[in-house]
Enzyme design. Structure first.
Site, PDB file in Angstrom:
ATOM      1  N   SER A 124       3.311  -4.366   7.652  1.00 41.53           N
ATOM      2  CA  SER A 124       3.988  -5.565   8.144  1.00 41.53           C
ATOM      3  C   SER A 124       2.975  -6.470   8.847  1.00 41.53           C
ATOM      4  O   SER A 124       1.983  -6.861   8.241  1.00 41.53           O
ATOM      5  CB  SER A 124       5.149  -5.156   9.052  1.00 41.53           C
ATOM      6  OG  SER A 124       6.003  -6.245   9.321  1.00 41.53           O
ATOM      7  N   GLU A 150      12.500  -5.402   0.646  1.00 43.31           N
ATOM      8  CA  GLU A 150      12.004  -5.603   2.005  1.00 43.31           C
ATOM      9  C   GLU A 150      13.037  -6.233   2.946  1.00 43.31           C
ATOM     10  O   GLU A 150      13.221  -5.799   4.078  1.00 43.31           O
ATOM     11  CB  GLU A 150      10.760  -6.505   1.968  1.00 43.31           C
ATOM     12  CG  GLU A 150       9.555  -5.906   1.277  1.00 43.31           C
ATOM     13  CD  GLU A 150       8.735  -5.014   2.196  1.00 43.31           C
ATOM     14  OE1 GLU A 150       9.122  -4.863   3.369  1.00 43.31           O
ATOM     15  OE2 GLU A 150       7.713  -4.475   1.734  1.00 43.31           O
ATOM     16  N   HIS A 197      12.351  -2.868   4.397  1.00 46.49           N
ATOM     17  CA  HIS A 197      11.172  -2.968   5.252  1.00 46.49           C
ATOM     18  C   HIS A 197      11.146  -1.811   6.253  1.00 46.49           C
ATOM     19  O   HIS A 197      12.149  -1.517   6.910  1.00 46.49           O
ATOM     20  CB  HIS A 197      11.226  -4.299   5.994  1.00 46.49           C
ATOM     21  CG  HIS A 197       9.956  -4.748   6.610  1.00 46.49           C
ATOM     22  ND1 HIS A 197       8.813  -4.994   5.891  1.00 46.49           N
ATOM     23  CD2 HIS A 197       9.633  -5.025   7.911  1.00 46.49           C
ATOM     24  CE1 HIS A 197       7.857  -5.396   6.699  1.00 46.49           C
ATOM     25  NE2 HIS A 197       8.314  -5.417   7.934  1.00 46.49           N
TER      26      HIS A 197
END
Length: 475
Positions: free
Chosen positions: A170, A303, A393
């Site tokens: 990330s 995600e 995610h």
């Protein structure tokens, strides 16, 4: 002195630069005086200041104290070194995060013959605000200082300072990519692991200057280092809290509200192309020789499912159309996504459009760039769906760390998380850190071979460009 276990020793909270608090939170990182006594590295060190995030997938503790620029080292207890080194950069959108999260415990890497290092770096205004000294990217300077510490000290922990892989997820992955264009970081790492880097990868310098001016204005102070350093941390955190993206505030927004805001709340604080700390974009850096020896890059397939929330209760079509419009998509695009996904839920289409636009297609462009430059490149997709959120995610982190029992991980993953997938994903990083291929074919612009991690992991072609239901095994 660290904490010795059967297969590793953990050295926690080691300062790698001078304490930024209480008065130097906006200074560039400075060398710390050498220890004159034995340092007891048996507990997590202080965390960089950051606001509370209401909607979090995993623990993000805040440890109070001044020495926030510290790092954790997890070293093998057995075997013949020197061992390869992985330096891990945590995520958190550049507004939160620290190395005190139990999800970043590197015991499994040390167990498998890698020295694993997790540095803290400053986030939010402390990491990126531009003041009268015109210094940008303090967060990247922190990471560079940590990498220099690794170069100078990691041999004492059994690590090989000439064999460092920089890895992140990330925001951490975005920072790692930015460092390919930072001259001061050149030569401090050999390989790069990029997991779920979100775009834009760099903020334009003028935007960062405007954000910095807005932050000072809302604090009611001059845009100077002296003034912002004198502002109480609690007051700054109140404003940072107000600047958080709506998706992570508490209480959670409704699914329709999240859909309407999708694509509209860009991150404020992040790396910028300032011309001094960062002189070239990641694409430019990776298009030539010398940036890295090898690249491993990928994303989860869905995600943005986490950001939109539980999609079993569908957002309305009107709300989803608003989110699509924020991305420049039309009603026809929504219908196309629904058809490709085989779904009637407009939230699925919006979430996939966001995932593709923000994470998957940019990763494909980076992979293409590196492969054309003859950098050995490997791509992957993490496709195993967790309950409620799908392959969202952060859902891949417990697998990468081979730590499916980490705090809050069982609640996220459910009872059926495939342990063999954890073994495969974790082993991929171990192999890569040793200088080997991660266990699948190299990526080329002709075939774009991609590893898909799922119940049954397999290679497919052009996996970063296909919808999750079209990831078919390469034959």
């Amino acid at each position: 002195m660290g904490i010795t276990r059967e297969a590793h020793t953990a050295y926690l909270g080691i300062p790698y630069a001078r304490a930024p608090y209480p008065s130097n939170a906006f200074d560039t990182p400075q060398p710390r005086e050498r220890f004159t006594t034995c340092f007891e590295a048996t507990s997590y060190g202080p965390s960089p200041a950051h606001p509370h995030v209401g909607q979090e997938l995993f623990p993000d503790p805040v440890v109070a104290g001044d020495e926030a620029l510290n790092l954790n080292v997890y070293a093998p207890s057995h075997g013949d070194g020197p061992f390869p080194v992985i330096v891990w950069l945590y995520g958190g959108g550049f507004f939160t995060g620290s190395n005190a999260s139990p999800w970043y415990d590197g015991a499994s890497f040390a167990r498998d013959g890698v020295v694993f290092v997790v540095p803290n770096y400053r986030v939010a205004a402390e990491g990126f605000m531009i003041l009268d000294d015109q210094v940008a990217n303090r967060a990247l300077l922190d990471i560079t200082a940590a990498l220099a510490w690794v170069r100078d000290n990691i041999a004492a922990f059994g690590g090989d300072p000439t064999n460092v892989t920089l890895a992140g997820q990330s925001a951490g992955a975005t920072a790692a990519l930015a460092l390919t264009g930072a001259p001061a970081a050149r030569g401090l790492f050999r390989r790069l692991v990029v997991m779920s880097a979100g775009t834009p990868l760099l903020t334009p310098l003028e935007r960062m200057r405007q954000l910095s001016a807005d932050f000072a204005d809302q604090l009611g102070i001059p845009q100077t280092r002296q003034a912002v350093s004198a502002t109480p941390t609690a007051r700054r955190m109140e404003l940072e809290q107000a600047w958080l993206p709506g998706e992570v505030r508490a209480p959670a927004e409704s699914v329709d509200d999240r859909a309407r805001r999708a694509g509209r709340d860009a991150l404020r604080w992040q790396p910028t192309l300032d011309g001094e700390v960062v002189t070239t974009t990641p694409e430019e850096a990776l298009s030539g020789s010398g940036a890295v020896e090898a690249l491993l890059i990928g994303t989860t397939t869905q995600e943005w499912n986490f950001i939109l929330g539980d999609l079993t209760t569908a957002p309305s079509t009107d709300a989803s159309l608003k989110g699509m419009a924020n991305l420049g998509f039309t009603a026809d695009d929504l219908d196309t996504y629904l058809s490709r996904l085989g779904s009637r839920n407009p939230g699925h289409a919006l979430a996939q459009a966001l995932s593709d636009r923000t994470f998957r297609r940019p990763a494909r462009r980076i992979a293409d760039t590196a492969a054309r430059a003859r950098i050995p490149t490997y791509t992957y997709q993490s496709a195993w769906p967790v309950p409620l959120f799908g392959a969202a995610h952060c859902a891949d982190l417990p697998f990468v760390f081979d730590h499916l029992d980490a705090p809050q991980a069982p609640e996220l993953l459910g009872p059926d998380a495939p342990r063999h997938m954890a073994e495969r994903m974790h082993t991929a990083l171990i192999r890569f850190a040793h200088g080997d291929n991660p266990g699948w074919s190299a990526y080329t612009v002709d075939e774009r071979r991609t590893m898909v991690f799922d119940h049954d992991s397999y290679e497919c072609t052009d996996g970063l460009a296909k919808t999750p239901n079209n990831l078919k095994k390469f034959t």
